[in-house]
Design a protein around this motif. Structure first.
Motif, PDB file in Angstrom:
ATOM      1  N   LEU A  99      65.877  63.108 -50.817  1.00  0.00           N
ATOM      2  CA  LEU A  99      64.520  62.988 -50.799  1.00  0.00           C
ATOM      3  C   LEU A  99      64.321  61.629 -50.412  1.00  0.00           C
ATOM      4  O   LEU A  99      65.128  60.869 -50.278  1.00  0.00           O
ATOM      5  CB  LEU A  99      63.746  63.600 -52.061  1.00  0.00           C
ATOM      6  CG  LEU A  99      63.620  62.539 -53.158  1.00  0.00           C
ATOM      7  CD1 LEU A  99      62.527  62.996 -54.000  1.00  0.00           C
ATOM      8  CD2 LEU A  99      64.928  62.767 -53.826  1.00  0.00           C
ATOM      9  N   TYR A 100      62.989  61.285 -49.923  1.00  0.00           N
ATOM     10  CA  TYR A 100      62.558  59.815 -49.821  1.00  0.00           C
ATOM     11  C   TYR A 100      61.958  59.163 -50.922  1.00  0.00           C
ATOM     12  O   TYR A 100      61.126  60.025 -51.578  1.00  0.00           O
ATOM     13  CB  TYR A 100      61.713  59.775 -48.379  1.00  0.00           C
ATOM     14  CG  TYR A 100      62.512  60.159 -47.195  1.00  0.00           C
ATOM     15  CD1 TYR A 100      63.115  59.207 -46.473  1.00  0.00           C
ATOM     16  CD2 TYR A 100      62.667  61.702 -46.724  1.00  0.00           C
ATOM     17  CE1 TYR A 100      64.012  59.544 -45.190  1.00  0.00           C
ATOM     18  CE2 TYR A 100      63.467  61.914 -45.628  1.00  0.00           C
ATOM     19  CZ  TYR A 100      64.218  60.888 -45.009  1.00  0.00           C
ATOM     20  OH  TYR A 100      64.965  61.102 -44.007  1.00  0.00           O
ATOM     21  N   LYS A 108      70.107  59.227 -50.977  1.00  0.00           N
ATOM     22  CA  LYS A 108      71.159  60.148 -50.726  1.00  0.00           C
ATOM     23  C   LYS A 108      72.473  59.629 -51.462  1.00  0.00           C
ATOM     24  O   LYS A 108      72.608  58.601 -51.986  1.00  0.00           O
ATOM     25  CB  LYS A 108      71.544  60.181 -49.288  1.00  0.00           C
ATOM     26  CG  LYS A 108      71.837  58.913 -48.610  1.00  0.00           C
ATOM     27  CD  LYS A 108      71.704  58.913 -47.002  1.00  0.00           C
ATOM     28  CE  LYS A 108      71.972  57.565 -46.438  1.00  0.00           C
ATOM     29  NZ  LYS A 108      72.021  57.754 -44.775  1.00  0.00           N
ATOM     30  N   ALA A 109      73.635  60.724 -51.346  1.00  0.00           N
ATOM     31  CA  ALA A 109      74.782  60.276 -51.911  1.00  0.00           C
ATOM     32  C   ALA A 109      75.439  59.130 -51.352  1.00  0.00           C
ATOM     33  O   ALA A 109      75.533  58.946 -50.072  1.00  0.00           O
ATOM     34  CB  ALA A 109      75.712  61.377 -51.807  1.00  0.00           C
ATOM     35  N   VAL A 146      63.524  66.091 -58.798  1.00  0.00           N
ATOM     36  CA  VAL A 146      62.461  65.882 -57.982  1.00  0.00           C
ATOM     37  C   VAL A 146      62.184  66.472 -56.835  1.00  0.00           C
ATOM     38  O   VAL A 146      61.311  67.256 -56.486  1.00  0.00           O
ATOM     39  CB  VAL A 146      62.119  64.261 -57.929  1.00  0.00           C
ATOM     40  CG1 VAL A 146      60.752  64.119 -56.883  1.00  0.00           C
ATOM     41  CG2 VAL A 146      62.094  63.649 -59.078  1.00  0.00           C
ATOM     42  N   ARG A 147      63.512  66.581 -56.100  1.00  0.00           N
ATOM     43  CA  ARG A 147      63.338  67.502 -54.887  1.00  0.00           C
ATOM     44  C   ARG A 147      63.201  68.937 -54.928  1.00  0.00           C
ATOM     45  O   ARG A 147      62.389  69.496 -54.398  1.00  0.00           O
ATOM     46  CB  ARG A 147      64.934  67.368 -54.269  1.00  0.00           C
ATOM     47  CG  ARG A 147      65.028  68.024 -52.796  1.00  0.00           C
ATOM     48  CD  ARG A 147      66.512  68.364 -52.771  1.00  0.00           C
ATOM     49  NE  ARG A 147      66.657  69.474 -51.747  1.00  0.00           N
ATOM     50  CZ  ARG A 147      66.433  70.659 -52.323  1.00  0.00           C
ATOM     51  NH1 ARG A 147      66.384  71.075 -53.620  1.00  0.00           N
ATOM     52  NH2 ARG A 147      66.354  71.615 -51.545  1.00  0.00           N
ATOM     53  N   ALA A 148      63.817  69.318 -55.987  1.00  0.00           N
ATOM     54  CA  ALA A 148      63.796  70.817 -56.374  1.00  0.00           C
ATOM     55  C   ALA A 148      62.208  71.131 -56.776  1.00  0.00           C
ATOM     56  O   ALA A 148      61.616  72.173 -56.494  1.00  0.00           O
ATOM     57  CB  ALA A 148      64.411  71.289 -57.487  1.00  0.00           C
ATOM     58  N   LEU A 192      61.867  58.037 -62.166  1.00  0.00           N
ATOM     59  CA  LEU A 192      60.577  58.595 -61.421  1.00  0.00           C
ATOM     60  C   LEU A 192      59.673  58.023 -60.674  1.00  0.00           C
ATOM     61  O   LEU A 192      59.309  58.310 -59.755  1.00  0.00           O
ATOM     62  CB  LEU A 192      60.084  59.586 -62.555  1.00  0.00           C
ATOM     63  CG  LEU A 192      60.722  60.593 -63.291  1.00  0.00           C
ATOM     64  CD1 LEU A 192      60.165  60.960 -64.612  1.00  0.00           C
ATOM     65  CD2 LEU A 192      60.829  61.692 -62.385  1.00  0.00           C
ATOM     66  N   GLU A 193      59.502  56.510 -61.233  1.00  0.00           N
ATOM     67  CA  GLU A 193      58.568  55.986 -60.180  1.00  0.00           C
ATOM     68  C   GLU A 193      59.059  55.533 -59.026  1.00  0.00           C
ATOM     69  O   GLU A 193      58.221  55.356 -58.373  1.00  0.00           O
ATOM     70  CB  GLU A 193      58.322  54.497 -61.255  1.00  0.00           C
ATOM     71  CG  GLU A 193      57.418  54.795 -62.391  1.00  0.00           C
ATOM     72  CD  GLU A 193      57.353  53.797 -63.647  1.00  0.00           C
ATOM     73  OE1 GLU A 193      57.980  52.688 -63.352  1.00  0.00           O
ATOM     74  OE2 GLU A 193      56.532  53.953 -64.426  1.00  0.00           O
ATOM     75  N   ASP A 194      60.182  55.546 -58.885  1.00  0.00           N
ATOM     76  CA  ASP A 194      60.794  55.368 -57.617  1.00  0.00           C
ATOM     77  C   ASP A 194      60.623  56.569 -56.528  1.00  0.00           C
ATOM     78  O   ASP A 194      60.449  56.149 -55.374  1.00  0.00           O
ATOM     79  CB  ASP A 194      62.504  55.068 -57.346  1.00  0.00           C
ATOM     80  CG  ASP A 194      62.720  53.779 -57.998  1.00  0.00           C
ATOM     81  OD1 ASP A 194      61.786  52.995 -57.995  1.00  0.00           O
ATOM     82  OD2 ASP A 194      63.991  53.328 -58.087  1.00  0.00           O
TER      83      ASP A 194
END
Length: 339
Positions: A99-100, A108-109, A146-148, A192-194
């Protein structure tokens, strides 16, 4: 074109097809060339043999979902099709964006084991990510969660840590219970704040969509349609780890992260992390990712620090083992003094 009739047996059709066939309409949108009619517990499909075969297979998967929950929603239908497509993306490119961030930076990995962790998320319901500090275990886990949530694959994110003192004692920290525990949970807030704007994150926490709590608060709960992350799991004993793992509901993803070399318990041997991994790692649906010092993605100096401490621990262990194997010399009896 051939026709086929599928029967819904053992369930109330409305629990599968939805009110006014909302779920069926969402399902059929993935098969635009098929003509589909529902009559009671019958689904009549008019399409090519290949489309009928694909339709029947996916509809069977939808019925399997119903086995684990009270009724089907349109989100379940989306999840059925969209998750497999995302899985293929990550399988063909381990560096695909998860995600961004809030600043638009792609998350990303960044190494092979992070890529393995991302892939494992789609194939398994329970993931253990083990390894030293700085390898990005927790950050990747939260990014996946978060993506999910953003893709509506889950309803909530639950993040937990054991509240174990690492230098301070809870009772001496200022404030109420929440204020005492927040320092232990701050790394989770930071991640989470990122990824979620501050106002939206506060709303998610307020309405329970995102829950951050100490491990003891998990007892007695059943966690369904959620991504649940246990961080710093090396500070759990075996019974606590069992309690956590048995909270898993029918449609949940559990991710356990920890570093067995950083145990803050009074006695290191009380840690249940490696014992628990050994008990379950060969079960279907469980994947263990083992990170090493070469996977560290923080400041380059962190890698050197970890290696230095590892070398010290290895030397100390070797010295202790040698001392145990060497029998102690018997002391000579003291000579009697002549009066």
């Amino acid at each position: 074109m051939p026709k086929k009739t599928l029967l819904i047996e053992g369930f109330d059709p409305i629990d599968i097809l939805g009110i006014n066939n909302r779920n069926l309409e969402a399902f059929c949108s993935y098969f635009p060339s098929a003509d589909v009619i529902s009559r009671g517990n019958q689904i009549i499909i008019d399409a090519s043999e290949q489309v009928i075969s694909d339709f029947e297979k996916k509809f069977g998967e939808l019925l399997q979902k119903r086995m684990h929950k009270s009724f089907i929603t349109p989100y379940d239908v989306e999840d059925l099709f969209d998750r497999s497509e995302v899985k293929e993306i990550f399988e063909t490119d381990g560096n695909s964006v998860i995600l961004y961030s809030n600043e638009g930076k792609p998350i990303k990995a960044r190494n092979r084991n992070q890529a393995e962790m991302v892939k494992a998320y789609f194939d398994n319901d329970l993931i253990f990510a083990l390894g030293p500090a700085g390898t990005g275990k927790t950050y990747v886990a939260i990014a996946l969660a978060v993506r999910a949530l953003k893709n509506r694959e889950i309803k909530k994110i639950i993040l937990t840590r054991p509240a174990v003192e690492a230098g301070e004692r809870l009772g001496f920290l200022p404030g109420d219970l929440k204020e005492k525990l927040d320092p232990y949970l701050q790394p989770l807030y930071d991640a989470l704040e990122d990824m979620i704007p501050t106002k939206k994150l506060q709303g998610f926490i307020a309405d329970g969509t995102i829950q951050i709590a100490p491990l003891a608060y998990m007892r007695g709960r059943t966690l369904d349609r959620a991504c649940v992350i246990l961080d710093e799991a090396q500070n759990t004993n075996l019974s606590q780890l069992k309690m956590f793992l048995t909270r898993m509901g029918g449609e949940a993803k559990f991710i356990v992260t920890g570093d067995a070399t950083q145990v803050d318990l009074p006695h290191q041997e009380d840690s249940g992390l490696l014992k628990g991994v050994k008990l379950v790692e060969n079960l279907n649906g469980v994947k263990v990712i083992r990170f090493g010092s070469g996977d560290i993605v923080r400041h380059p100096l962190v890698t050197k620090i970890v290696k230095a401490f590892d070398a010290y621990e290895a030397k100390k262990t070797q010295k202790d083992d040698t001392a145990k194997k060497t029998p102690a010399k018997a002391e000579k009896p003291a000579k009697k003094q002549v009066e």
